[in-house]
Motif scaffolding. Sequence first.
Motif, PDB file in Angstrom:
ATOM      1  N   VAL A   7     -21.804  36.616  10.682  1.00  0.00           N
ATOM      2  CA  VAL A   7     -21.805  37.044   9.291  1.00  0.00           C
ATOM      3  C   VAL A   7     -22.800  36.191   8.516  1.00  0.00           C
ATOM      4  O   VAL A   7     -22.748  34.962   8.577  1.00  0.00           O
ATOM      5  CB  VAL A   7     -20.398  36.912   8.674  1.00  0.00           C
ATOM      6  CG1 VAL A   7     -20.416  37.248   7.191  1.00  0.00           C
ATOM      7  CG2 VAL A   7     -19.429  37.830   9.401  1.00  0.00           C
ATOM      8  N   GLY A   8     -23.684  36.856   7.789  1.00  0.00           N
ATOM      9  CA  GLY A   8     -24.723  36.144   7.051  1.00  0.00           C
ATOM     10  C   GLY A   8     -24.250  35.684   5.686  1.00  0.00           C
ATOM     11  O   GLY A   8     -24.837  36.035   4.674  1.00  0.00           O
ATOM     12  N   GLY A   9     -23.206  34.894   5.678  1.00  0.00           N
ATOM     13  CA  GLY A   9     -22.693  34.387   4.405  1.00  0.00           C
ATOM     14  C   GLY A   9     -21.595  35.267   3.845  1.00  0.00           C
ATOM     15  O   GLY A   9     -21.603  36.476   4.024  1.00  0.00           O
ATOM     16  N   MET A  38     -26.834  36.205   1.721  1.00  0.00           N
ATOM     17  CA  MET A  38     -28.101  36.812   2.090  1.00  0.00           C
ATOM     18  C   MET A  38     -27.902  38.087   2.893  1.00  0.00           C
ATOM     19  O   MET A  38     -28.762  38.959   2.916  1.00  0.00           O
ATOM     20  CB  MET A  38     -28.967  35.823   2.885  1.00  0.00           C
ATOM     21  CG  MET A  38     -29.416  34.626   2.097  1.00  0.00           C
ATOM     22  SD  MET A  38     -30.087  35.020   0.473  1.00  0.00           S
ATOM     23  CE  MET A  38     -31.464  36.022   0.942  1.00  0.00           C
ATOM     24  N   GLU A  39     -26.777  38.200   3.558  1.00  0.00           N
ATOM     25  CA  GLU A  39     -26.462  39.455   4.234  1.00  0.00           C
ATOM     26  C   GLU A  39     -25.404  40.193   3.429  1.00  0.00           C
ATOM     27  O   GLU A  39     -24.372  39.618   3.084  1.00  0.00           O
ATOM     28  CB  GLU A  39     -25.928  39.193   5.644  1.00  0.00           C
ATOM     29  CG  GLU A  39     -25.653  40.480   6.414  1.00  0.00           C
ATOM     30  CD  GLU A  39     -24.631  40.336   7.525  1.00  0.00           C
ATOM     31  OE1 GLU A  39     -23.803  39.410   7.458  1.00  0.00           O
ATOM     32  OE2 GLU A  39     -24.655  41.153   8.459  1.00  0.00           O
ATOM     33  N   VAL A  69     -33.007  41.603   7.094  1.00  0.00           N
ATOM     34  CA  VAL A  69     -33.356  42.225   5.813  1.00  0.00           C
ATOM     35  C   VAL A  69     -32.350  41.776   4.764  1.00  0.00           C
ATOM     36  O   VAL A  69     -31.182  42.105   4.845  1.00  0.00           O
ATOM     37  CB  VAL A  69     -33.341  43.763   5.955  1.00  0.00           C
ATOM     38  CG1 VAL A  69     -33.625  44.416   4.616  1.00  0.00           C
ATOM     39  CG2 VAL A  69     -34.356  44.203   6.995  1.00  0.00           C
ATOM     40  N   GLY A  70     -32.804  41.028   3.784  1.00  0.00           N
ATOM     41  CA  GLY A  70     -31.888  40.485   2.783  1.00  0.00           C
ATOM     42  C   GLY A  70     -31.937  41.210   1.456  1.00  0.00           C
ATOM     43  O   GLY A  70     -30.969  41.199   0.709  1.00  0.00           O
ATOM     44  N   ARG A  72     -28.816  30.871   0.725  1.00  0.00           N
ATOM     45  CA  ARG A  72     -27.627  30.758  -0.127  1.00  0.00           C
ATOM     46  C   ARG A  72     -26.639  29.754   0.438  1.00  0.00           C
ATOM     47  O   ARG A  72     -25.735  29.337  -0.258  1.00  0.00           O
ATOM     48  CB  ARG A  72     -26.969  32.133  -0.246  1.00  0.00           C
ATOM     49  CG  ARG A  72     -26.004  32.335  -1.404  1.00  0.00           C
ATOM     50  CD  ARG A  72     -26.611  32.141  -2.760  1.00  0.00           C
ATOM     51  NE  ARG A  72     -25.722  32.626  -3.811  1.00  0.00           N
ATOM     52  CZ  ARG A  72     -25.845  32.320  -5.103  1.00  0.00           C
ATOM     53  NH1 ARG A  72     -26.818  31.517  -5.500  1.00  0.00           N
ATOM     54  NH2 ARG A  72     -24.995  32.814  -6.002  1.00  0.00           N
ATOM     55  N   CYS A  73     -26.812  29.385   1.698  1.00  0.00           N
ATOM     56  CA  CYS A  73     -25.837  28.507   2.351  1.00  0.00           C
ATOM     57  C   CYS A  73     -26.176  27.029   2.261  1.00  0.00           C
ATOM     58  O   CYS A  73     -25.331  26.211   1.951  1.00  0.00           O
ATOM     59  CB  CYS A  73     -25.728  28.827   3.840  1.00  0.00           C
ATOM     60  SG  CYS A  73     -24.999  30.396   4.265  1.00  0.00           S
ATOM     61  N   MET A 106     -23.440  36.649  -3.710  1.00  0.00           N
ATOM     62  CA  MET A 106     -24.780  36.931  -3.210  1.00  0.00           C
ATOM     63  C   MET A 106     -25.108  36.304  -1.875  1.00  0.00           C
ATOM     64  O   MET A 106     -26.093  35.566  -1.742  1.00  0.00           O
ATOM     65  CB  MET A 106     -25.856  36.498  -4.217  1.00  0.00           C
ATOM     66  CG  MET A 106     -25.991  37.433  -5.377  1.00  0.00           C
ATOM     67  SD  MET A 106     -26.271  39.127  -4.861  1.00  0.00           S
ATOM     68  CE  MET A 106     -25.323  39.971  -6.094  1.00  0.00           C
ATOM     69  N   CYS A 140     -25.386  29.994   8.086  1.00  0.00           N
ATOM     70  CA  CYS A 140     -25.045  31.331   8.600  1.00  0.00           C
ATOM     71  C   CYS A 140     -26.169  31.896   9.450  1.00  0.00           C
ATOM     72  O   CYS A 140     -25.966  32.841  10.192  1.00  0.00           O
ATOM     73  CB  CYS A 140     -24.703  32.297   7.471  1.00  0.00           C
ATOM     74  SG  CYS A 140     -26.139  32.978   6.615  1.00  0.00           S
ATOM     75  N   GLY A 141     -27.371  31.364   9.298  1.00  0.00           N
ATOM     76  CA  GLY A 141     -28.494  31.774  10.128  1.00  0.00           C
ATOM     77  C   GLY A 141     -29.220  33.031   9.697  1.00  0.00           C
ATOM     78  O   GLY A 141     -30.176  33.455  10.334  1.00  0.00           O
ATOM     79  N   PHE A 142     -28.777  33.661   8.608  1.00  0.00           N
ATOM     80  CA  PHE A 142     -29.371  34.952   8.258  1.00  0.00           C
ATOM     81  C   PHE A 142     -30.776  34.814   7.689  1.00  0.00           C
ATOM     82  O   PHE A 142     -31.659  35.596   7.994  1.00  0.00           O
ATOM     83  CB  PHE A 142     -28.469  35.684   7.264  1.00  0.00           C
ATOM     84  CG  PHE A 142     -28.747  37.143   7.173  1.00  0.00           C
ATOM     85  CD1 PHE A 142     -29.448  37.675   6.107  1.00  0.00           C
ATOM     86  CD2 PHE A 142     -28.308  38.007   8.171  1.00  0.00           C
ATOM     87  CE1 PHE A 142     -29.712  39.041   6.019  1.00  0.00           C
ATOM     88  CE2 PHE A 142     -28.570  39.369   8.093  1.00  0.00           C
ATOM     89  CZ  PHE A 142     -29.266  39.882   7.023  1.00  0.00           C
TER      90      PHE A 142
END
Lengths: 159, 805, 216
Positions: free
Chosen positions: B249-251, B199-200, A42-43, A140-141, B197, A104-106
């Motif tokens: 960690v998502g960023g 994503m996590e 969930v972003g 974002r990565c 910002m 990051c894989g999110f």
Amino acid sequence: MSEELHDVRLMVNGATHELRVPARRLLSDALRHDLRLTGTHVGCEHGVCGACTVLVDGAPMRSCLMFAVSAEGAEVTTVEGLANPDGSLGPVQQAFAECHGLQCGFCTPGFLTTITAGLRENPTPTHEEAREMVAGNLCRCTGYQNIVKAVERAAELGS
Amino acid sequence: MTTKLMGQAVQRVEDQRFLRGLGRYVDDVAVEQDVLHAAVLRSPHAHARILDIDVSEVLDVEGVHAVYTYDDLASCTPQMAEPLPLLIPHPSLTHGRTQHALAKDEVNYVGEAIAFVVADDRYVAEDAVGRIRVDYELLPPVVGVEAARAAAVLVHDDVPGNVAARMEQSVGDAPAAIAAAPHRLALDLTVERSACMPMEGRGTVARWDPDLNRLQVWTSTQSSTGVRAAVAVKMGLDLGQVDVITPDVGGGFGVKINHPWPEELLVPMAARALGRTVKFTEDRREHFISSAHERGQVQHIEVGFDDDGRLHGLDVEFWHDHGAFIPYGLIVPIITSTQLLGPYKPQSYRVRFESLYTNTVMVTPYRGAGRPQGCYAMERTMDAIADYLGKDRAEVRAVNFIQPDEFPFDQGLVFQDGRELEYDSGDYPAMLEKTKALVGWDEFPAFRAEMAAEGRQVGIGLACYVEGTGVGPYEGAHVHIETNGKVKVATGLTTQGQGHATVFAQLVADELGCSFEDVEVVTGDTRRMPYAVGTFASRAAVMSGSAIHLAAKRAKEKVLRIAAEALEADEKDLQIVDGVVSVKGSPGTSIDLGTVSVLSNPLRYAFDEKSKAATQFSIGDPGKPPVAEDDEPGLEGKDFYSPERATFASGMHAVIVETDPETAEITILKYAVVHDCGHLINPMIVEGQIHGGVAQGVGGALYERMAYDESGQLLNASFMDFLMPYVTEVPDGIDIDHLETPSPLNPLGIKGAGEAGVIPSAAVFAAAVEDAERGRLPDFTIRAMPISPSELFHLRESQGQEQTS
Amino acid sequence: MKIIGSNLIEYPVEMVWESLLDPRVLVATIPGCERLVPTGDNAYDMTVTAGVAAIKGTYQGSCSLSDLKEHESLVMRLTGAGAPGTIDATVQVYFGEADAGVTKIDYEADAVVGGMVGGVGQRMLTSVSKRMAGEFFDNVADAIGQGGPSGAVPGPDGLVPQLSVVGDSAPEVRGQVYTAPARAAASSRDDFLKGIAVGAGLVVLGVVAGRLFGRR
């Protein structure tokens, strides 16, 4: 007052689950917390980033914009359902690994489901179509360069 | 012979779990049903006194376990009721203020935490938050640099002028040099706020174990040891009672380096008070209004130069808006001050800044951490000089470069790590040549003419930067070869997608000679490596990479020593290939790493077949102690890397844009990057970092800004209104070329690469768009960034009117 | 922790005073009170089930009234212990006349809350306390109005205890166990908010979910 609970039958990745959830429980939360399928992320919870994208009857949907109760009777596919039966990576996943399409894989599960559906519909996308296919998902990565490459590689691998 | 993995595009090991949806991010931790969930009541006002907090209506919500406000903090420990730590003090930071974990009497930004609710699930917790009634006395807010400077209203009553710090650094006498120079220019520039910002968003889980008397904390952070220390102090625990485990960690991009967040303290507090595992995961709006922003500055530059464009004096003054609190100190403006110099050597330089309070979200580093603003100031100045002299913009820059034979070059300033700003290596002239070639700089005039003939207007921009990376104080690594041959590696800094597990495994495999697949790397877990600083300032490869290399070296030394004894060979005749130690030229005489590990630990009790070889009747010289005086049992290597100063990476970006004469839409036609981060461990990962940085740079230059209104409300606190780039906004393909000037400061010669992509973006886009517009408006100038198409449209109108009137 | 509040009861001070000294009234009006056993002059052992929203618990405790200045003030001492925590409170209670025939009760409680209970947050505790106080005093007013606790369970002597209104002193039988009347149509709020209300000083005791209790 305690909330009224509803019986829902969710078919996720080929398995059927019986849940009792409040009407307002989002599909994303039901998948993650009730079914412990935490691969869907969930972003933003307002339907913009696409990280929560799952396939509902094959179509990519933002699971943060759906209530679990409205998925009754539908077949839901999450990222956990994309690998091959023997556990090896499916073509889209494999392409991402080869092309360094994730950091990051999110956001990745949302891309994987979106692209899986996208390639089903258009197995041989042009470069422009490959970009279009992922134009609704935020990352974002990676800066997207390698994600587009992964779409094209996935098309190769899938054919 | 195996090839070295250093410099290879090895596929990432992390991907195997991420691609299957098996990553474990903080909200995935502790998904069992009896975890309690938290929500936070946040201030809806930018500046107000809290008169009363009434929670009586929460009583009617079923499933609520606790509601905490400031008054409850002292009953945890006295220090919990004190302000959060000021992480990086500085002598110039005379008026540093940090918030309390929950607002005490006053709120200073929309989003500030006032009450913390713990309930059966997040839905219920939010229901409860909605029923808390707070009485406020509204106070006038301070929004924006101008209002802060004017100081008609103060953010904090005891901070005069809203100034937290004034700082000045100088080399030579810039004002005098400027006055005496043949030519002079002055520029006024602004950069707007943006934010990381990831994503996590942020999140924390805590569990108090009464059987072990320990606190376990998972938190989405960039510094596991930082959080651990802060939590231990605030909770009144020994450091040894607290474990901090950084999950996937998502960023981060910088926002997760700040710590402790209020929630990182409140979750453990609640966990211990309630005897339950407690979890807090923020939602996106919360991330917008209660994490951190960066980039907002107003700058005034004066420069004196000669006919060649050579700088004689550079005098920079800027005003930095750091929001309502300043826990991270002056790092961002200090980096702006020092890294502004880029690859140039102005003969004299003065930089002064004021760091100002406003009633907005606080400012802590965002990828680039002040460098983008500095690069913007410098590069706009270079462009202005070139324009003034009618010279080529690349030439004017080249004239000011530090030359390759001038390294190490001391700029005469103090850097963000408290050490000298001394550039260790670089080759800026060569880099410029590569950049020009890559983008087609010399061919551009012809291209422009061609486009003009079609009625299209295009422009080209160039920006150069230098990045101090790999700042200290240190990082450490622990390498442990287990009896099954697996090599377990731990380093204390954290990972947010940089592929550390892969990159560090490459280094270990190379140094130790084990196979890549046998290496397992853990980052950010204080149980595995409790001495660490964190991931920021593009330092992981340099700091942990070097430490891991050194630790692997130590482990290898021990391997060779034990193997030599076991094989009755000379150490220098041995080689380690794919995890097997053998005598060179005699492959039959060999021993695998697992067995060496068994032998390294003299045993009394065998626990399996293999371990029998290490028992007391099988091994050892009866005349000597089983473990020598200067030795330890086990096959481990531990080492730390602590450099004297940062190592300086550099890069140049060039972009060709097209602006639509009618709609002002901005299209990126070509984006070229040449960068130098010394030796590359994994070029695929480095390029990925550049891609990501460029995308954030595009966003920051063209679309992203934090839109605060005059009452301090953040108007675009969602992805619907804060515009981050999708694939459609980034260039279709980025041309990348490398230069490698190794760093002399670490054994592998590496420099950091993480922030490179985003540093010159505002500068390069301002230059390119300006260049494109000058086809029609010869004096068109861009001084404020970001510039969106609609802003360009209006700027055209206003500047066009000025020029025609 | 300090809790200060006041309530109005629309009956004269004398009647209010009488009823507060009557264990039959107390057992029926204290929210959550299940048992009340006199142990001395104006001293009782009590069993109370108390809770906040989802969090409930049962407490064994004691309550005693002292420094009685008839119709003016008294001091209540309250202690209790239960699975979720402990309470020790001293409450100053003042009786005054707000209007003709209307009593104003002001209370100042000084409470120390220990154990898990302390974990819910001061404002929750204060809020629940005040809500319980309000409920208690409303119950007392009802009890006075009905001329006695209705539906009270008869004691061992077979008599249903009656509240005597004017002039009679409240009967006190040492060792007599007073049990709470069956609550017929209890409101959902009552079910929800069973707290302890003793006199005018109110402190929430049990605050851990019953289902949790077995896990530790």
